[in-house]
Design a protein around this motif. Structure first.
Motif, PDB file in Angstrom:
ATOM      1  N   ILE A 273      -9.624   6.812  12.961  1.00 35.15           N
ATOM      2  CA  ILE A 273      -9.921   5.373  13.037  1.00 35.15           C
ATOM      3  C   ILE A 273     -10.212   4.754  11.667  1.00 35.15           C
ATOM      4  N   PRO A 274     -11.142   5.292  10.875  1.00 33.62           N
ATOM      5  CA  PRO A 274     -11.402   4.652   9.574  1.00 33.62           C
ATOM      6  C   PRO A 274     -10.203   4.703   8.621  1.00 33.62           C
ATOM      7  N   ASN A 275      -9.483   5.830   8.607  1.00 32.89           N
ATOM      8  CA  ASN A 275      -8.337   5.929   7.698  1.00 32.89           C
ATOM      9  C   ASN A 275      -7.247   4.935   8.064  1.00 32.89           C
ATOM     10  N   THR A 276      -6.977   4.781   9.342  1.00 30.24           N
ATOM     11  CA  THR A 276      -5.949   3.840   9.774  1.00 30.24           C
ATOM     12  C   THR A 276      -6.350   2.408   9.444  1.00 30.24           C
ATOM     13  N   LEU A 277      -7.575   2.046   9.774  1.00 26.85           N
ATOM     14  CA  LEU A 277      -8.032   0.674   9.517  1.00 26.85           C
ATOM     15  C   LEU A 277      -8.103   0.354   8.025  1.00 26.85           C
ATOM     16  N   LEU A 278      -8.750   1.222   7.261  1.00 29.72           N
ATOM     17  CA  LEU A 278      -8.908   0.941   5.831  1.00 29.72           C
ATOM     18  C   LEU A 278      -7.568   0.907   5.097  1.00 29.72           C
ATOM     19  N   ASN A 279      -6.680   1.815   5.455  1.00 32.43           N
ATOM     20  CA  ASN A 279      -5.397   1.859   4.761  1.00 32.43           C
ATOM     21  C   ASN A 279      -4.418   0.817   5.275  1.00 32.43           C
ATOM     22  N   SER A 280      -4.797   0.024   6.256  1.00 35.45           N
ATOM     23  CA  SER A 280      -4.023  -1.152   6.656  1.00 35.45           C
ATOM     24  C   SER A 280      -4.606  -2.413   6.030  1.00 35.45           C
TER      25      SER A 280
ATOM     26  N   TYR B 178      -3.090  -4.877   2.858  1.00 36.73           N
ATOM     27  CA  TYR B 178      -2.741  -6.209   3.356  1.00 36.73           C
ATOM     28  C   TYR B 178      -3.339  -7.290   2.464  1.00 36.73           C
ATOM     29  N   PHE B 179      -4.606  -7.176   2.144  1.00 41.36           N
ATOM     30  CA  PHE B 179      -5.230  -8.199   1.309  1.00 41.36           C
ATOM     31  C   PHE B 179      -4.767  -8.107  -0.146  1.00 41.36           C
ATOM     32  N   ALA B 180      -4.409  -6.928  -0.607  1.00 46.97           N
ATOM     33  CA  ALA B 180      -3.859  -6.805  -1.958  1.00 46.97           C
ATOM     34  C   ALA B 180      -2.458  -7.412  -2.018  1.00 46.97           C
TER      35      ALA B 180
ATOM     36  N   HIS C 124      14.600  -5.449  -3.457  1.00 46.94           N
ATOM     37  CA  HIS C 124      14.447  -5.646  -2.012  1.00 46.94           C
ATOM     38  C   HIS C 124      12.967  -5.839  -1.692  1.00 46.94           C
ATOM     39  N   ASP C 125      12.670  -6.853  -0.884  1.00 46.82           N
ATOM     40  CA  ASP C 125      11.300  -7.154  -0.476  1.00 46.82           C
ATOM     41  C   ASP C 125      11.010  -6.472   0.861  1.00 46.82           C
ATOM     42  N   PHE C 126       9.922  -5.717   0.934  1.00 42.35           N
ATOM     43  CA  PHE C 126       9.590  -4.989   2.148  1.00 42.35           C
ATOM     44  C   PHE C 126       8.697  -5.764   3.098  1.00 42.35           C
ATOM     45  N   GLY C 127       8.172  -6.881   2.685  1.00 50.14           N
ATOM     46  CA  GLY C 127       7.328  -7.693   3.561  1.00 50.14           C
ATOM     47  C   GLY C 127       5.874  -7.268   3.505  1.00 50.14           C
ATOM     48  N   ILE C 128       4.997  -8.243   3.520  1.00 51.13           N
ATOM     49  CA  ILE C 128       3.570  -7.984   3.355  1.00 51.13           C
ATOM     50  C   ILE C 128       2.986  -7.284   4.581  1.00 51.13           C
ATOM     51  N   THR C 129       3.179  -7.875   5.735  1.00 50.14           N
ATOM     52  CA  THR C 129       2.567  -7.334   6.947  1.00 50.14           C
ATOM     53  C   THR C 129       3.155  -5.978   7.312  1.00 50.14           C
ATOM     54  N   SER C 130       4.457  -5.869   7.254  1.00 50.11           N
ATOM     55  CA  SER C 130       5.081  -4.591   7.624  1.00 50.11           C
ATOM     56  C   SER C 130       4.693  -3.475   6.655  1.00 50.11           C
ATOM     57  N   SER C 131       4.541  -3.787   5.381  1.00 48.19           N
ATOM     58  CA  SER C 131       4.116  -2.776   4.407  1.00 48.19           C
ATOM     59  C   SER C 131       2.690  -2.312   4.668  1.00 48.19           C
ATOM     60  N   ALA C 132       1.802  -3.248   4.969  1.00 50.32           N
ATOM     61  CA  ALA C 132       0.409  -2.893   5.247  1.00 50.32           C
ATOM     62  C   ALA C 132       0.291  -2.090   6.541  1.00 50.32           C
ATOM     63  N   VAL C 133       1.036  -2.491   7.564  1.00 52.81           N
ATOM     64  CA  VAL C 133       1.002  -1.768   8.833  1.00 52.81           C
ATOM     65  C   VAL C 133       1.575  -0.364   8.655  1.00 52.81           C
ATOM     66  N   CYS C 134       2.651  -0.234   7.908  1.00 51.35           N
ATOM     67  CA  CYS C 134       3.239   1.083   7.660  1.00 51.35           C
ATOM     68  C   CYS C 134       2.278   1.987   6.888  1.00 51.35           C
ATOM     69  N   ALA C 135       1.569   1.423   5.921  1.00 52.57           N
ATOM     70  CA  ALA C 135       0.583   2.208   5.174  1.00 52.57           C
ATOM     71  C   ALA C 135      -0.534   2.686   6.097  1.00 52.57           C
ATOM     72  N   GLY C 136      -0.995   1.835   6.990  1.00 50.04           N
ATOM     73  CA  GLY C 136      -2.033   2.225   7.940  1.00 50.04           C
ATOM     74  C   GLY C 136      -1.559   3.269   8.935  1.00 50.04           C
ATOM     75  N   LEU C 137      -0.351   3.093   9.450  1.00 49.40           N
ATOM     76  CA  LEU C 137       0.198   4.080  10.383  1.00 49.40           C
ATOM     77  C   LEU C 137       0.433   5.424   9.702  1.00 49.40           C
TER      78      LEU C 137
ATOM     79  N   ALA D 227      -1.345   6.554   7.205  1.00 50.40           N
ATOM     80  CA  ALA D 227      -2.679   7.139   7.054  1.00 50.40           C
ATOM     81  C   ALA D 227      -3.143   7.766   8.363  1.00 50.40           C
ATOM     82  N   GLY D 228      -2.879   7.101   9.481  1.00 54.15           N
ATOM     83  CA  GLY D 228      -3.228   7.673  10.778  1.00 54.15           C
ATOM     84  C   GLY D 228      -2.445   8.946  11.063  1.00 54.15           C
ATOM     85  N   LEU D 229      -1.174   8.946  10.719  1.00 56.76           N
ATOM     86  CA  LEU D 229      -0.345  10.138  10.883  1.00 56.76           C
ATOM     87  C   LEU D 229      -0.862  11.285  10.024  1.00 56.76           C
TER      88      LEU D 229
END
Length: 169
Positions: A29-36, A40-42, A134-147, A149-151
Motif C-alpha cells: 500500500i505505501p509503495n504503490t501510493l507514494l510512487n504514484s 504525479y506532482f513532479a 514522444h510524450d508519455f503523458g502525466i497521469t499514465s506515467s504516474a500510474v505506471c510508476a505506482g503500479l 512499485a506495487g508489482l
C-alpha cells in the motif's frame, strides 16, 4: 505432550500467515501510493513527460525505484524472517537458519541489480521503439510508476520468502 507439539505447530503456521498478510500489505500500500503521488506532482509542473530527456523524466523515477525498492523489500523481509527463525515463532522449510547479514545483503543486492538491469533494458527498448520526443503523458506515467512499485512490492516479497515458506496443506 503430542497435543502441545501439534498446537505449537499450528500456532507457528498461523504466525507465518499473519506475517505474510501484515508485511505484504505494509509494503504494497505505501509503495504503490507514494510512487504514484510523488511522480504525479513532479510531472504536473511540466507540460510533457519523456523517457530520458527533460528536467523531470520518467527514468529519473523508475531507475532509482527499480534498484532501491527490490533491495529494501528483500532486506526487510529477510531480516524479519531471521528474527522469527531465531525466536522459533514460525515454521520454515530450510533446515538452516539465516545466521547473519552477508546472506541478506547478497540476496537483496542481487535482486536490486537484476531488477534495475531488466528495467533499463526495457526502457532503452521503449526509447528506440517510439519516435523522438514522444510524450508519455502525466497521469499514465504516474500510474505506471505506482503500479510498477506495487508489482515490485509483491514480487520481491514473495521472492524473499519463497525459500523459507512452508506449504500449508
Amino acid at each position: 505432550m503430542p497435543d502441545y507439539v501439534e498446537y505449537n505447530e499450528e500456532a507457528k503456521v498461523s504466525n507465518w500467515r499473519k506475517f505474510v498478510r501484515k508485511n505484504l500489505l505494509l509494503h504494497l500500500i505505501p509503495n504503490t501510493l507514494l510512487n504514484s503521488i510523488v511522480p504525479y506532482f513532479a510531472f504536473k509542473m511540466q507540460n510533457s513527460v519523456h523517457l530520458f530527456s527533460g528536467e523531470q523524466n520518467l527514468a529519473r523515477f523508475l531507475l532509482p525505484m527499480s534498484a532501491l525498492l527490490p533491495f529494501m523489500v528483500t532486506f526487510d523481509i529477510l531480516k524479519k524472517i531471521k528474527e522469527l527463525q531465531h525466536s522459533d515463532a514460525i515454521n520454515y522449510k530450510v533446515e538452516e537458519k539465516i545466521t547473519g547479514y552477508p546472506f541478506i545483503l547478497k540476496k537483496a543486492g542481487l535482486n536490486g541489480l537484476y531488477c534495475i538491469t531488466i528495467v533499463f533494458i526495457l526502457m532503452l527498448t521503449l526509447y528506440f521503439s517510439f519516435p523522438p520526443n514522444h510524450d508519455f503523458g502525466i497521469t499514465s506515467s504516474a500510474v505506471c510508476a505506482g503500479l510498477l512499485a506495487g508489482l515490485y512490492s509483491v514480487t520481491f516479497f514473495y521472492l524473499a520468502i519463497r525459500k523459507f515458506k512452508i506449504d500449508a496443506v
